[in-house]
Motif scaffolding. Sequence first.
Motif, PDB file in Angstrom:
ATOM      1  N   ASP A 167      44.863  41.788  32.827  1.00 19.89           N
ATOM      2  CA  ASP A 167      45.707  42.100  33.907  1.00 19.89           C
ATOM      3  C   ASP A 167      46.850  43.587  33.391  1.00 19.89           C
ATOM      4  O   ASP A 167      46.662  43.690  32.249  1.00 19.89           O
ATOM      5  CB  ASP A 167      47.099  41.140  33.708  1.00 19.89           C
ATOM      6  N   THR A 220      42.086  51.972  32.805  1.00 15.79           N
ATOM      7  CA  THR A 220      41.302  50.552  32.773  1.00 15.79           C
ATOM      8  C   THR A 220      42.284  49.477  33.031  1.00 15.79           C
ATOM      9  O   THR A 220      43.562  49.265  32.833  1.00 15.79           O
ATOM     10  CB  THR A 220      41.042  50.466  31.158  1.00 15.79           C
ATOM     11  N   ASP A 221      41.619  48.530  34.024  1.00 19.56           N
ATOM     12  CA  ASP A 221      42.422  47.616  34.622  1.00 19.56           C
ATOM     13  C   ASP A 221      41.432  46.311  34.743  1.00 19.56           C
ATOM     14  O   ASP A 221      40.370  46.306  34.054  1.00 19.56           O
ATOM     15  CB  ASP A 221      43.092  47.826  35.871  1.00 19.56           C
ATOM     16  N   PRO A 222      42.043  44.943  35.737  1.00 18.94           N
ATOM     17  CA  PRO A 222      41.139  44.060  35.537  1.00 18.94           C
ATOM     18  C   PRO A 222      39.728  44.296  36.159  1.00 18.94           C
ATOM     19  O   PRO A 222      38.753  43.620  36.199  1.00 18.94           O
ATOM     20  CB  PRO A 222      41.886  43.137  36.439  1.00 18.94           C
ATOM     21  N   GLU A 223      39.518  45.489  36.811  1.00 16.05           N
ATOM     22  CA  GLU A 223      38.289  45.774  37.570  1.00 16.05           C
ATOM     23  C   GLU A 223      37.464  46.722  36.991  1.00 16.05           C
ATOM     24  O   GLU A 223      36.507  47.128  37.303  1.00 16.05           O
ATOM     25  CB  GLU A 223      38.477  46.293  38.887  1.00 16.05           C
ATOM     26  N   HIS A 224      37.689  47.196  35.542  1.00 15.03           N
ATOM     27  CA  HIS A 224      36.980  48.125  34.819  1.00 15.03           C
ATOM     28  C   HIS A 224      37.345  47.954  33.581  1.00 15.03           C
ATOM     29  O   HIS A 224      38.033  47.282  33.058  1.00 15.03           O
ATOM     30  CB  HIS A 224      37.916  49.560  35.105  1.00 15.03           C
ATOM     31  N   TRP A 256      39.792  45.912  26.986  1.00 13.16           N
ATOM     32  CA  TRP A 256      39.293  44.765  28.186  1.00 13.16           C
ATOM     33  C   TRP A 256      40.855  44.214  28.412  1.00 13.16           C
ATOM     34  O   TRP A 256      41.637  43.951  27.707  1.00 13.16           O
ATOM     35  CB  TRP A 256      38.868  43.577  27.304  1.00 13.16           C
ATOM     36  N   ARG A 274      31.061  36.171  32.418  1.00 13.22           N
ATOM     37  CA  ARG A 274      30.664  37.264  32.895  1.00 13.22           C
ATOM     38  C   ARG A 274      30.404  38.111  31.693  1.00 13.22           C
ATOM     39  O   ARG A 274      31.148  38.446  30.962  1.00 13.22           O
ATOM     40  CB  ARG A 274      32.137  37.760  33.729  1.00 13.22           C
ATOM     41  N   PRO A 332      31.742  43.544  37.450  1.00 15.08           N
ATOM     42  CA  PRO A 332      31.694  42.319  38.427  1.00 15.08           C
ATOM     43  C   PRO A 332      33.212  41.484  38.537  1.00 15.08           C
ATOM     44  O   PRO A 332      33.732  41.164  37.814  1.00 15.08           O
ATOM     45  CB  PRO A 332      30.451  41.503  38.138  1.00 15.08           C
ATOM     46  N   ASP A 333      33.260  40.945  39.801  1.00 16.36           N
ATOM     47  CA  ASP A 333      34.252  40.044  40.081  1.00 16.36           C
ATOM     48  C   ASP A 333      34.028  38.680  39.176  1.00 16.36           C
ATOM     49  O   ASP A 333      32.818  38.566  39.285  1.00 16.36           O
ATOM     50  CB  ASP A 333      34.504  39.830  41.431  1.00 16.36           C
ATOM     51  N   PRO A 344      33.279  50.282  36.574  1.00 17.89           N
ATOM     52  CA  PRO A 344      33.485  48.895  37.370  1.00 17.89           C
ATOM     53  C   PRO A 344      32.901  47.578  36.976  1.00 17.89           C
ATOM     54  O   PRO A 344      31.588  47.640  36.417  1.00 17.89           O
ATOM     55  CB  PRO A 344      33.161  49.094  39.102  1.00 17.89           C
TER      56      PRO A 344
END
Length: 254
Positions: free
Chosen positions: A80, A95-99, A77, A154, A146-147, A144
């Motif tokens: 940032d 892997t980043d904030p969107e994945h 997880w 979430r 969710p925002d 991906p």
Amino acid sequence: MDKSSSTQTLSFIHTAPRTDISQNQGKFRIHFNFPGRAVPNHDDHGYGPLATVVESFMDPGTLIRMHQHRNEEIISWVPDGVMRHDDRQGNNLITDPEHLMVMNAGSGFWHSEETLADDPPLRMLQIFVRPHSLGLEPGIQHEPIPDPIAGDWRHLFGPEGTDAPLFVRNDVDFYDCQLAVGDTVTIPSRAGWHTYLYVFDGAVDIGDTSVGYTEGALVADDNDVIVTATEDSMLVAFNMNPEAPVTRQGTIGR
């Protein structure tokens, strides 16, 4: 009295300070958070299927060479920055904030991790879940997510068959949430399950119990419990079945 009252002492909450169990490998540093150690006289460093929550730091230009995991589910997880993954199945993943990434190590999975010299410093969580059985089929999930919506949980992974984007092979649901100072949220709950809350950033109150930066709280109850942010905060929560069958032969988590 309502158990969610901010002035009530909640006897079913066990808190743990920032861990003092760490390893320093120079450009790669890790801090082990063991949810079971929050509970007095608990004979397991983990809690049910949740073995450990590891706060990991990687400086720019760091390579963790190819190595194997077995008999554990490893979740990366990254709120940032970026973590770059390579494995013997031919995957090259970021892997980043969107994945989110889940390695279902099973009978054995080889991978490496890296940050490039021009990547930002990385602080992330690596979560180790005990599977229900040994020698499961290995594989990897990279999806991906969710925002985020401020003030809402979430749902990011759960047991197989849930509506979460990714799955682990035991009874654990994982959530994250961003709270502004003064905002409240109810801890995720399910009948018969307990929740481990970890404050990645900021500070919160659970009833009259304060939980600060990189501290955890084990909520051994399935009633509604309200969290109030005393600072802008980033929280993660693991709602889990404490009676789930588990294996304890993982490479790291055990």
